[in-house]
Motif scaffolding. Structure first.
Motif, PDB file in Angstrom:
ATOM      1  N   LEU A  62       0.827  -1.206   0.000  1.00  0.00           N
ATOM      2  CA  LEU A  62       0.000   0.000   0.000  1.00  0.00           C
ATOM      3  C   LEU A  62       0.863   1.257   0.000  1.00  0.00           C
ATOM      4  CD1 LEU A  62      -3.008  -0.721   2.228  1.00  0.00           C
ATOM      5  CD2 LEU A  62      -2.996   0.970   0.394  1.00  0.00           C
ATOM      6  N   ASP A  63       1.909   1.233   0.846  1.00  0.00           N
ATOM      7  CA  ASP A  63       2.788   2.409   0.911  1.00  0.00           C
ATOM      8  C   ASP A  63       3.423   2.666  -0.447  1.00  0.00           C
ATOM      9  OD1 ASP A  63       2.129   2.620   3.519  1.00  0.00           O
ATOM     10  OD2 ASP A  63       3.993   1.768   4.318  1.00  0.00           O
ATOM     11  N   ARG A  64       3.921   1.594  -1.062  1.00  0.00           N
ATOM     12  CA  ARG A  64       4.573   1.763  -2.376  1.00  0.00           C
ATOM     13  C   ARG A  64       3.568   2.277  -3.404  1.00  0.00           C
ATOM     14  NH1 ARG A  64       8.978  -1.771  -3.405  1.00  0.00           N
ATOM     15  NH2 ARG A  64       8.809  -1.448  -5.647  1.00  0.00           N
ATOM     16  N   LEU A  65       2.349   1.738  -3.358  1.00  0.00           N
ATOM     17  CA  LEU A  65       1.336   2.136  -4.339  1.00  0.00           C
ATOM     18  C   LEU A  65       0.902   3.589  -4.133  1.00  0.00           C
ATOM     19  CD1 LEU A  65      -0.910  -1.043  -4.633  1.00  0.00           C
ATOM     20  CD2 LEU A  65       0.399   0.032  -6.466  1.00  0.00           C
ATOM     21  N   THR A  66       0.688   3.972  -2.867  1.00  0.00           N
ATOM     22  CA  THR A  66       0.251   5.355  -2.634  1.00  0.00           C
ATOM     23  C   THR A  66       1.369   6.325  -2.989  1.00  0.00           C
ATOM     24  OG1 THR A  66       0.642   4.856  -0.318  1.00  0.00           O
ATOM     25  CG2 THR A  66      -1.633   5.116  -0.977  1.00  0.00           C
ATOM     26  N   ALA A  67       2.616   5.938  -2.687  1.00  0.00           N
ATOM     27  CA  ALA A  67       3.745   6.804  -3.073  1.00  0.00           C
ATOM     28  C   ALA A  67       3.776   6.956  -4.586  1.00  0.00           C
ATOM     29  CB  ALA A  67       5.058   6.205  -2.577  1.00  0.00           C
ATOM     30  N   PHE A  68       3.526   5.853  -5.280  1.00  0.00           N
ATOM     31  CA  PHE A  68       3.531   5.928  -6.741  1.00  0.00           C
ATOM     32  C   PHE A  68       2.411   6.844  -7.230  1.00  0.00           C
ATOM     33  CE2 PHE A  68       1.542   4.560 -10.676  1.00  0.00           C
ATOM     34  CZ  PHE A  68       2.559   4.898 -11.554  1.00  0.00           C
TER      35      PHE A  68
ATOM     36  N   ALA B 138       0.183  -8.561  -5.443  1.00  0.00           N
ATOM     37  CA  ALA B 138       0.257  -7.912  -4.140  1.00  0.00           C
ATOM     38  C   ALA B 138       1.638  -8.010  -3.516  1.00  0.00           C
ATOM     39  CB  ALA B 138      -0.768  -8.541  -3.201  1.00  0.00           C
ATOM     40  N   ASP B 139       2.493  -8.902  -4.049  1.00  0.00           N
ATOM     41  CA  ASP B 139       3.731  -9.208  -3.326  1.00  0.00           C
ATOM     42  C   ASP B 139       4.927  -8.351  -3.746  1.00  0.00           C
ATOM     43  OD1 ASP B 139       4.126 -10.170  -5.817  1.00  0.00           O
ATOM     44  OD2 ASP B 139       4.461 -12.247  -5.249  1.00  0.00           O
ATOM     45  N   LEU B 140       4.677  -7.290  -4.496  1.00  0.00           N
ATOM     46  CA  LEU B 140       5.713  -6.345  -4.934  1.00  0.00           C
ATOM     47  C   LEU B 140       6.737  -6.974  -5.883  1.00  0.00           C
ATOM     48  CD1 LEU B 140       6.291  -4.298  -1.667  1.00  0.00           C
ATOM     49  CD2 LEU B 140       5.155  -3.539  -3.745  1.00  0.00           C
TER      50      LEU B 140
ATOM     51  N   TYR C 260      -2.904  12.033 -13.013  1.00  0.00           N
ATOM     52  CA  TYR C 260      -3.924  10.986 -13.034  1.00  0.00           C
ATOM     53  C   TYR C 260      -4.601  10.855 -11.677  1.00  0.00           C
ATOM     54  CZ  TYR C 260      -1.438   9.515 -17.234  1.00  0.00           C
ATOM     55  OH  TYR C 260      -0.838   9.481 -18.458  1.00  0.00           O
ATOM     56  N   ALA C 261      -5.883  10.441 -11.729  1.00  0.00           N
ATOM     57  CA  ALA C 261      -6.554  10.028 -10.501  1.00  0.00           C
ATOM     58  C   ALA C 261      -6.460   8.505 -10.451  1.00  0.00           C
ATOM     59  CB  ALA C 261      -8.007  10.461 -10.535  1.00  0.00           C
ATOM     60  N   PHE C 262      -6.445   7.965  -9.245  1.00  0.00           N
ATOM     61  CA  PHE C 262      -6.294   6.508  -9.116  1.00  0.00           C
ATOM     62  C   PHE C 262      -7.392   5.911  -8.246  1.00  0.00           C
ATOM     63  CE2 PHE C 262      -2.043   7.868 -10.212  1.00  0.00           C
ATOM     64  CZ  PHE C 262      -1.633   6.886 -11.092  1.00  0.00           C
ATOM     65  N   GLU C 263      -7.746   4.671  -8.560  1.00  0.00           N
ATOM     66  CA  GLU C 263      -8.489   3.879  -7.580  1.00  0.00           C
ATOM     67  C   GLU C 263      -7.675   2.614  -7.350  1.00  0.00           C
ATOM     68  OE1 GLU C 263     -12.317   2.267  -8.492  1.00  0.00           O
ATOM     69  OE2 GLU C 263     -11.719   1.431 -10.412  1.00  0.00           O
ATOM     70  N   LEU C 264      -7.543   2.244  -6.080  1.00  0.00           N
ATOM     71  CA  LEU C 264      -6.795   1.035  -5.730  1.00  0.00           C
ATOM     72  C   LEU C 264      -7.822  -0.026  -5.364  1.00  0.00           C
ATOM     73  CD1 LEU C 264      -4.064   2.734  -3.507  1.00  0.00           C
ATOM     74  CD2 LEU C 264      -3.873   2.050  -5.901  1.00  0.00           C
ATOM     75  N   LEU C 265      -8.010  -0.948  -6.292  1.00  0.00           N
ATOM     76  CA  LEU C 265      -9.079  -1.927  -6.127  1.00  0.00           C
ATOM     77  C   LEU C 265      -8.493  -3.266  -5.677  1.00  0.00           C
ATOM     78  CD1 LEU C 265     -11.977  -2.723  -6.415  1.00  0.00           C
ATOM     79  CD2 LEU C 265     -11.741  -2.656  -8.871  1.00  0.00           C
ATOM     80  N   PHE C 266      -8.653  -3.563  -4.392  1.00  0.00           N
ATOM     81  CA  PHE C 266      -8.132  -4.822  -3.844  1.00  0.00           C
ATOM     82  C   PHE C 266      -9.207  -5.902  -3.940  1.00  0.00           C
ATOM     83  CE2 PHE C 266      -5.349  -1.706  -1.988  1.00  0.00           C
ATOM     84  CZ  PHE C 266      -4.127  -2.359  -1.890  1.00  0.00           C
ATOM     85  N   VAL C 267      -8.796  -7.093  -4.358  1.00  0.00           N
ATOM     86  CA  VAL C 267      -9.731  -8.213  -4.348  1.00  0.00           C
ATOM     87  C   VAL C 267      -9.190  -9.236  -3.359  1.00  0.00           C
ATOM     88  CG1 VAL C 267     -10.894  -9.975  -5.705  1.00  0.00           C
ATOM     89  CG2 VAL C 267     -10.230  -7.801  -6.781  1.00  0.00           C
ATOM     90  N   ASP C 268      -9.907  -9.409  -2.256  1.00  0.00           N
ATOM     91  CA  ASP C 268      -9.478 -10.402  -1.267  1.00  0.00           C
ATOM     92  C   ASP C 268     -10.057 -11.754  -1.666  1.00  0.00           C
ATOM     93  OD1 ASP C 268      -8.489 -11.505   1.220  1.00  0.00           O
ATOM     94  OD2 ASP C 268     -10.614 -11.650   1.726  1.00  0.00           O
TER      95      ASP C 268
END
Ligand code: UDP
Ligand code: MG
Length: 346
Positions: free
Chosen positions: A36-42, A110-112, A49-57
């Protein structure tokens, strides 16, 4: 001049493109926070751009669901789909694609192992007019020699068999434009091999080479059994050549059987030692039996697939969502504002 500059900035902010990043997660409690930290920093590094971070558990049994719940509280861009059970990586990705609202959709693990920073390059290519930008692995540190070898062999065999060329050494890490996503949403097949399906779609596609990283933490969620199923799905969904192979084998063995029959008849009619054919007989019986069983198995695999298709069950079941309103659309303003989404795909 000042006026036109102002107008440009104004228009620029209106037509801000939205990008959906889809992250399938299965028991990823060790990596979720860092990812999450890496993604939000990116996301912060891309003001255009606007982003949506769509997690599928995908039916995790560890703390992943709770961590995602917290993430959605902390960051309005985060939306979550919770599956009712583990449906598998390819189905999780599909659910994300179905629910996404962005002008472009990015699939990432998810595992970077797929560095989020590579997405910047994808966005550039998208801006240049490409509809699919797939990341191709230059190197793959931290994987076992067995996985490297089997993956290499698999993509090469698959390409020989498949009628659609499927890029070598390419995973699901890719960007797709909205038109491609809409086509994918209309492909209802149950045994899903997403990277092959994207190749099949066409449009303008381009490769983006990158160095694949090691898994940041945790262990692979793809044991050998899942990998074999995945490889079978890839080959059987994109080729009917195995059926042709079984026909060819049938023909060859029939030819040998013919020769054998003529030989056996010859012995029977013109010599007195015709009982001595036992070895040849056994070989012929076993060989034909083997070929027949193999062919039946191949046909059975295809029929099994037809059976799962005709049952028409939903592809996945979502038990809960975060960040979606009742009709399935994005709930908060930070998520991409358009398009309704199906919860349960028919
Ligand atoms: N994954 C999933 N469901 C599964 C297995 C895996 O959603 O049943 C996710 C996993 O959390 C990860 C991605 O798919 O984000 C790729 O899995 P993994 O890294 O374990 O595979 P590998 O890189 O070892 O091939
Ligand atoms: Mg991985």
């Amino acid at each position: 001049m000042g006026l036109s500059e102002g107008a440009e900035i104004f228009i620029g902010s209106i037509v801000e493109k939205c990008v959906s990043i889809i992250i399938p997660c299965y028991n990823e409690e060790e990596v979720i926070r860092t990812t999450l930290d890496r993604l939000t920093a990116f996301c912060s590094s891309q003001p255009d751009y606007a982003f949506e971070l769509l997690f599928v558990d995908d039916g995790s049994s560890d703390r992943t669901p709770a961590l995602l719940r917290q993430a959605a509280v902390d960051d309005a861009r985060v939306r979550v789909l919770y599956f009712a059970r583990n449906f598998g990586h390819q189905i999780a990705v599909t659910a994300g694609i179905d629910a996404s609202t962005g002008d472009a959709v990015v699939l990432i693990d998810a595992d970077l192992q797929d560095p989020p920073e590579v997405i910047a390059g994808m966005l550039e290519k998208w801006r240049d007019g490409y509809d699919v930008v797939y990341a191709t692995r230059i190197s793959r540190p931290g994987e076992s020699a067995f996985k490297l070898f089997t993956a290499r062999a698999f993509y090469r065999v698959l390409n020989r068999l498949s009628e659609v060329p499927i890029p070598l050494d390419t995973g699901d890490f890719r960007l797709m434009s909205r038109p491609v996503v809409e086509v994918l949403k209309n492909m209802p097949e149950r045994h899903r091999f997403v990277r092959g399906m994207v190749s099949w779609v066409g449009f303008r596609q381009i490769a983006l080479p990158y160095e694949r990283a090691e898994r940041f933490a945790g262990t692979s969620k793809y044991p050998l059994r899942k990998m074999l199923r995945f490889a079978t799905d890839g080959i059987l969904s994109f080729s009917v050549k195995p059926l042709q192979v079984s026909i060819a084998m049938g023909l060859i063995s029939a030819l040998f059987a013919m020769i054998g029959i003529i030989y056996a008849l010859g012995l029977r009619m013109f010599t007195a030692t015709w009982v001595e054919g036992w070895t040849a007989l056994m070989i012929a019986v076993l060989f034909l039996g083997g070929v027949q069983l193999l062919s039946l198995g191949i046909i059975g695999e295809y029929i099994g697939r037809i059976y799962t298709e005709v049952k028409q069950r939903p592809l996945y079941i979502v038990r809960e969502t975060i960040g979606f309103s009742e009709n399935g659309a994005a709930e908060h303003s930070a998520a991409c504002p358009t398009s309704a989404t199906a919860r349960t795909r028919k």
